[in-house]
Write a protein that holds these residues in place. Structure first.
Motif, PDB file in Angstrom:
ATOM      1  N   ALA A 205       0.849  -1.190   0.000  1.00 33.49           N
ATOM      2  CA  ALA A 205       0.000   0.000   0.000  1.00 33.49           C
ATOM      3  C   ALA A 205       0.882   1.237   0.000  1.00 33.49           C
ATOM      4  O   ALA A 205       1.794   1.353   0.816  1.00 33.49           O
ATOM      5  N   SER A 206       0.634   2.147  -0.938  1.00 33.16           N
ATOM      6  CA  SER A 206       1.399   3.399  -1.070  1.00 33.16           C
ATOM      7  C   SER A 206       2.902   3.146  -1.078  1.00 33.16           C
ATOM      8  O   SER A 206       3.645   3.692  -0.248  1.00 33.16           O
ATOM      9  N   PRO A 207       3.400   2.325  -2.007  1.00 30.45           N
ATOM     10  CA  PRO A 207       4.843   2.046  -2.047  1.00 30.45           C
ATOM     11  C   PRO A 207       5.624   3.275  -2.505  1.00 30.45           C
ATOM     12  O   PRO A 207       5.196   4.016  -3.387  1.00 30.45           O
ATOM     13  N   THR A 208       6.786   3.499  -1.895  1.00 29.13           N
ATOM     14  CA  THR A 208       7.663   4.614  -2.284  1.00 29.13           C
ATOM     15  C   THR A 208       8.995   4.134  -2.835  1.00 29.13           C
ATOM     16  O   THR A 208       9.721   4.916  -3.431  1.00 29.13           O
ATOM     17  N   ALA A 209       9.319   2.862  -2.640  1.00 25.94           N
ATOM     18  CA  ALA A 209      10.563   2.299  -3.168  1.00 25.94           C
ATOM     19  C   ALA A 209      10.446   0.776  -3.159  1.00 25.94           C
ATOM     20  O   ALA A 209       9.578   0.208  -2.512  1.00 25.94           O
ATOM     21  N   GLY A 210      11.328   0.128  -3.907  1.00 26.80           N
ATOM     22  CA  GLY A 210      11.320  -1.326  -3.936  1.00 26.80           C
ATOM     23  C   GLY A 210      10.192  -1.862  -4.798  1.00 26.80           C
ATOM     24  O   GLY A 210       9.768  -1.239  -5.779  1.00 26.80           O
ATOM     25  N   ILE A 211       9.666  -3.024  -4.450  1.00 23.91           N
ATOM     26  CA  ILE A 211       8.592  -3.667  -5.211  1.00 23.91           C
ATOM     27  C   ILE A 211       7.325  -2.812  -5.080  1.00 23.91           C
ATOM     28  O   ILE A 211       6.919  -2.457  -3.973  1.00 23.91           O
ATOM     29  N   SER A 212       6.698  -2.515  -6.210  1.00 21.60           N
ATOM     30  CA  SER A 212       5.514  -1.656  -6.176  1.00 21.60           C
ATOM     31  C   SER A 212       4.272  -2.311  -6.750  1.00 21.60           C
ATOM     32  O   SER A 212       3.205  -1.693  -6.792  1.00 21.60           O
TER      33      SER A 212
END
Length: 308
Positions: A205-212
């Motif tokens: 939820a709401s990814p900012t880096a890495g796996i999205s």
């Protein structure tokens, strides 16, 4: 032949007294015994037996009736996950994705149960271990590692079958069953998975880096999520309820288990059709009262006079 025992699992706040009385009245004429847990002892009526221990309660029942919403239904399924028995859900809430029967349909549902006129819908669950081997939880919808305001974001690495897969930095990391794909994962942008599918859905939820992107794993794959050194102190939620707080270095091992829950279905086709309608309503940017305002006026009780 032993007397059938029906266990009741009640919503902690909603008034279910009318339904409890109706079930006990029906049981009096059908040679059935009704059981309640100690937490609901104050809501018992004459004839209902209260069982002090939850494990003893689960061991004695031949089936459960859940009176509440989906949260109550999930709690009922978790109670008997170690030795599943059929669970009938009576929806006392709003949408009710799991619970099929309305309060006004309870009498008919009891008759169908007694006549063995129903089908069973098996549900998978997630087995979660963390902290040490003795710390285990069961989730029928999802398990989520969620950001706590002021305590840092969720930062975790993931391994599948002991092979490193990547890392996440996000507000929450959700692992869901196919049934749970329409819950927290869906609101985080995850796909809807057929309830007939088998496996685990991982959604950030709401990814900012890495796996999205969401990831769907097959049933045999084991998932391990480990919090990184700067992960903060997120909450661990099981089926929407906070179970614990986690910290850097903590790890979760998640496995998929089939047929851990047995849900009673009286009309599976009609239930699936209602599910599709409810999902479409979730995407509408309107509150329930606003939807009512858009509904057409009530049709007249009498047909219009024929024009000759």
């Amino acid at each position: 032949m032993a007397i059938p025992r029906i266990g009741l699992v009640l919503h902690p706040e909603r008034d279910t007294s009318a339904q409890v009385r109706e079930i006990q009245t029906w049981a009096n004429t059908h040679a059935c015994e009704v059981l309640l847990r100690a937490t609901d002892a104050s809501r018992a009526v004459d004839g209902i037996r209260v069982v002090e221990d939850d494990d003893a309660f689960a061991a004695q029942v031949n089936g459960l009736i859940s009176l509440g919403g989906d949260g109550t239904m999930l709690g009922a399924l978790r109670l008997v996950a170690h030795a599943p028995v059929p669970v009938l859900g009576v929806n006392m809430g709003n949408l009710g994705f799991l619970a099929e029967v309305g309060p006004d349909e309870l009498t008919q549902a009891l008759r169908r149960l007694y006549d063995d006129n129903f089908t069973i819908e098996p549900h998978s669950c997630l087995e979660i271990r963390y902290g040490n081997d003795a710390t285990k939880a069961i989730a029928f919808n999802d398990v989520a590692i969620t950001r706590v305001p002021g305590a840092g974001s969720v930062q975790a690495s993931m391994a599948v079958d002991h092979h490193r897969y990547g890392y996440y930095r996000c507000d929450a990391l959700i692992v869901a069953t196919p049934t749970g794909s329409t819950a927290y994962s869906y609101s985080a942008g995850g796909p809807v998975i057929s309830p007939n599918a088998q496996g685990m859905l991982v959604t950030p939820a709401s990814p900012t880096a890495g796996i999205s992107r969401p990831l769907f794993l097959c049933p045999q794959e084991e998932l391990r999520v480990e919090l990184l050194a700067d992960a903060g102190q997120p909450a661990l939620e099981v089926d929407g309820a906070v179970r614990d707080r986690l910290g850097p270095g903590d790890a979760l091992d998640v496995r998929w288990r089939p047929e851990a829950g047995l849900v009673v279905r009286l009309d599976a086709a009609a239930h699936q059709e209602r599910q599709r309608l409810k999902l479409s309503l979730l995407d509408l940017p309107l509150l329930p009262d606003e939807l009512r305002e858009l509904a057409p006026p009530r049709l007249p009780a009498e047909p219009p006079t024929e024009i000759r």
